[in-house]
Design a protein around this motif. Structure first.
Motif, PDB file in Angstrom:
ATOM      1  N   GLY A   4       0.830  -1.052  -0.111  1.00 30.98           N
ATOM      2  CA  GLY A   4       0.154   0.068   0.097  1.00 30.98           C
ATOM      3  C   GLY A   4       0.790   1.290   0.027  1.00 30.98           C
ATOM      4  O   GLY A   4       1.816   0.933   0.059  1.00 30.98           O
ATOM      5  N   MET A  30     -10.241   3.628   8.589  1.00 31.84           N
ATOM      6  CA  MET A  30     -10.427   3.434   7.049  1.00 31.84           C
ATOM      7  C   MET A  30     -10.013   1.852   7.358  1.00 31.84           C
ATOM      8  O   MET A  30      -9.838   1.054   8.331  1.00 31.84           O
ATOM      9  CB  MET A  30      -8.992   3.780   7.475  1.00 31.84           C
ATOM     10  CG  MET A  30      -9.159   5.425   6.666  1.00 31.84           C
ATOM     11  SD  MET A  30      -7.719   6.580   6.094  1.00 31.84           S
ATOM     12  CE  MET A  30      -7.657   5.376   4.817  1.00 31.84           C
ATOM     13  N   ARG A  31     -11.350   1.400   6.279  1.00 38.06           N
ATOM     14  CA  ARG A  31     -11.482   0.400   5.738  1.00 38.06           C
ATOM     15  C   ARG A  31     -10.606  -0.055   4.730  1.00 38.06           C
ATOM     16  O   ARG A  31      -9.832  -0.620   4.423  1.00 38.06           O
ATOM     17  CB  ARG A  31     -12.771   0.482   5.009  1.00 38.06           C
ATOM     18  CG  ARG A  31     -14.324   0.314   6.014  1.00 38.06           C
ATOM     19  CD  ARG A  31     -15.308  -0.513   4.894  1.00 38.06           C
ATOM     20  NE  ARG A  31     -15.719   0.880   4.126  1.00 38.06           N
ATOM     21  CZ  ARG A  31     -16.183   2.051   3.450  1.00 38.06           C
ATOM     22  NH1 ARG A  31     -16.636   3.128   4.619  1.00 38.06           N
ATOM     23  NH2 ARG A  31     -15.793   2.536   2.549  1.00 38.06           N
ATOM     24  N   THR A  32      -9.816   0.986   4.215  1.00 35.34           N
ATOM     25  CA  THR A  32      -8.473   0.575   2.729  1.00 35.34           C
ATOM     26  C   THR A  32      -7.138   0.487   3.906  1.00 35.34           C
ATOM     27  O   THR A  32      -6.812   1.027   4.672  1.00 35.34           O
ATOM     28  CB  THR A  32      -8.256   1.855   1.799  1.00 35.34           C
ATOM     29  OG1 THR A  32      -9.873   2.406   1.600  1.00 35.34           O
ATOM     30  CG2 THR A  32      -7.735   2.207   1.273  1.00 35.34           C
ATOM     31  N   ASP A 358     -10.773   6.400   2.241  1.00 36.13           N
ATOM     32  CA  ASP A 358     -11.530   5.211   1.826  1.00 36.13           C
ATOM     33  C   ASP A 358     -11.304   5.403   0.389  1.00 36.13           C
ATOM     34  O   ASP A 358     -11.122   4.658  -0.753  1.00 36.13           O
ATOM     35  CB  ASP A 358     -12.520   4.647   2.789  1.00 36.13           C
ATOM     36  CG  ASP A 358     -11.589   3.792   3.638  1.00 36.13           C
ATOM     37  OD1 ASP A 358     -11.082   3.331   3.159  1.00 36.13           O
ATOM     38  OD2 ASP A 358     -12.931   4.107   4.229  1.00 36.13           O
ATOM     39  N   PRO A 362      -7.270   4.477  -2.835  1.00 37.89           N
ATOM     40  CA  PRO A 362      -7.456   3.431  -3.674  1.00 37.89           C
ATOM     41  C   PRO A 362      -6.347   3.917  -5.198  1.00 37.89           C
ATOM     42  O   PRO A 362      -5.933   3.187  -6.218  1.00 37.89           O
ATOM     43  CB  PRO A 362      -8.154   2.283  -3.920  1.00 37.89           C
ATOM     44  CG  PRO A 362      -8.695   3.075  -2.518  1.00 37.89           C
ATOM     45  CD  PRO A 362      -8.336   4.565  -1.846  1.00 37.89           C
TER      46      PRO A 362
END
Length: 406
Positions: A4, A30-32, A358, A362
């Protein structure tokens, strides 16, 4: 294995610290997965009470400390900060840089990152003031360098859209300063702070002065504070040593004021003073924000600021509406406490920041390559003119030799 992106957050001044506290809460929500977050303090505020002491008090994690040191001017300080950030990013490359607020560290980190082609995320984006202040210059420079804008107010969102910023890069998250203030409200600790300072709730006025413009012409404000003292409201002045020294050297602090001058207060102690005062007198935009979060009346010593939204909810009264009034009218104006906070100045700011991040992370380009640089890199390189002429000359000679049978 892809671990990441690496995200570096730069902070450097007292107002940055509570905002980064809220950002760290957001990162935890955060979900990421997989991003590596690094927090770097530039040392812009090198006084321990405004720098490391404040970070320790808020349990704010800092990975690296840079050393800006004192500077004779803003220009010198910004130059030093740019050099420090440049060196830091050389040694610790990042896929994105996060900057906070509108202080000199903010503009330095944003400018260096943008010139390197590193995407910039700005927390507290879009604030605008009609006055041409140093902070306003910083805000506009940072906006020009920023790829993703996390805005504190609906007005800030409108300002960014009006300046042509694409809607998809603007996120209305609310005020991170407000969430930090609300999260650290402890009535028992407030009572202990007031007891230590010998103060009773509602019987004093909290006053701060630190901006050069305010310190160059402080007499009207200090005269009001003296009149308030005569009406039974004790002025309490937490002042930076430089500001206190300036006022004392110019004979502007008589006994009615000098007895209540305090050194810079820790974050929790200042919050206790703010929540329990009769009202606030300040030249600080950040204190205007904290007063609005605490629902305390605030008399700003400037005619307007980037925090006009606090006027709309009845928290801040700017100098054009009070400084010329008799003391009894000032007391009447400041007697009412606002009944509401600005929109999204609440305890869910970190949730909205997490949601925005989030969506942002990405899509970040890898290896610190900015999307603009990535697009340029995908094009066929243009051959330099000199190389092209040399190649054509060689080809011509080769054709001539072939025709002559050599």
């Amino acid at each position: 294995m892809d671990t990441g992106p690496t995200i570096t957050v730069y902070l450097g001044a007292r107002p940055n610290t509570p905002k980064v506290w809220t950002l760290q809460q957001a990162v935890g929500k955060m979900r990421t997965p997989g991003a590596a977050w690094t927090y770097v303090h530039t040392g812009q505020h090198f006084d321990p009470r405004l720098g490391q002491g404040l970070c320790d008090e808020l349990d704010l994690h800092v990975d690296r400390w840079l050393r800006c040191g004192d500077a004779a001017s803003d220009a010198e300080q910004i130059g030093r900060l740019c050099a420090l950030v440049e060196r830091d990013l050389d040694e610790h490359p990042a896929e994105a840089v996060v900057v906070v607020g509108d202080v000199n560290s903010t503009v330095a980190a944003a400018l260096v990152a943008a010139r390197r082609g590193t995407p910039v995320i700005h927390l507290e984006a879009g604030l605008r003031s009609p006055d041409r202040t140093p902070e306003e210059a910083n805000r506009r420079i940072v906006t020009a360098c920023t790829d993703h804008h996390l805005a504190t107010t609906a007005e800030a969102v409108d300002a960014l859209h009006g300046e042509g910023i694409p809607g998809g890069s603007v996120h209305f998250v609310g005020n991170p300063m407000a969430e930090c203030h609300l999260a650290h409200h402890d009535p028992d600790q407030d009572a202990a702070t007031l007891n230590r300072l010998g103060l009773t709730p509602g019987t004093y006025v909290l006053a701060t002065l630190h901006k050069p413009a305010a310190l160059s012409h402080p007499k009207p404000v200090l005269d009001v504070l003296r009149d308030l003292a005569a009406h039974g409201l004790t002025p309490v002045l937490p002042l930076h040593p430089r500001a206190a020294g300036h006022l004392a050297e110019n004979g502007l602090l008589d006994r009615s004021l000098s007895e209540r001058v305090l050194p810079p207060q820790p974050y929790l102690a200042f919050g206790a003073l703010l929540r329990n005062c009769a009202f606030v007198v300040t030249d600080s935009d950040g204190v205007q924000e904290e007063a609005a979060a605490a629902r305390v009346a605030c008399l700003a010593t400037v005619p307007g600021s980037a925090r006009e939204v606090t006027r709309a909810v009845g928290s801040t009264h700017f100098a054009d509406s009070w400084l010329h009034l008799p003391t009894r009218d000032i007391l009447a104006l400041a007697a009412g406490r606002p009944t509401r906070r600005p929109e999204r100045w609440d305890s869910r700011v970190s949730d909205r920041i997490a949601t925005a991040l989030d969506g942002i992370l990405p899509a970040l380009p890898h290896r610190g390559v900015h999307p603009r640089a990535e697009r340029l890199g995908s094009r066929t390189p243009r051959e330099p003119r000199q190389s092209r002429e040399l190649r054509e000359s060689r080809q011509s000679r080769a054709r001539t030799r072939a025709r002559s049978g050599r």
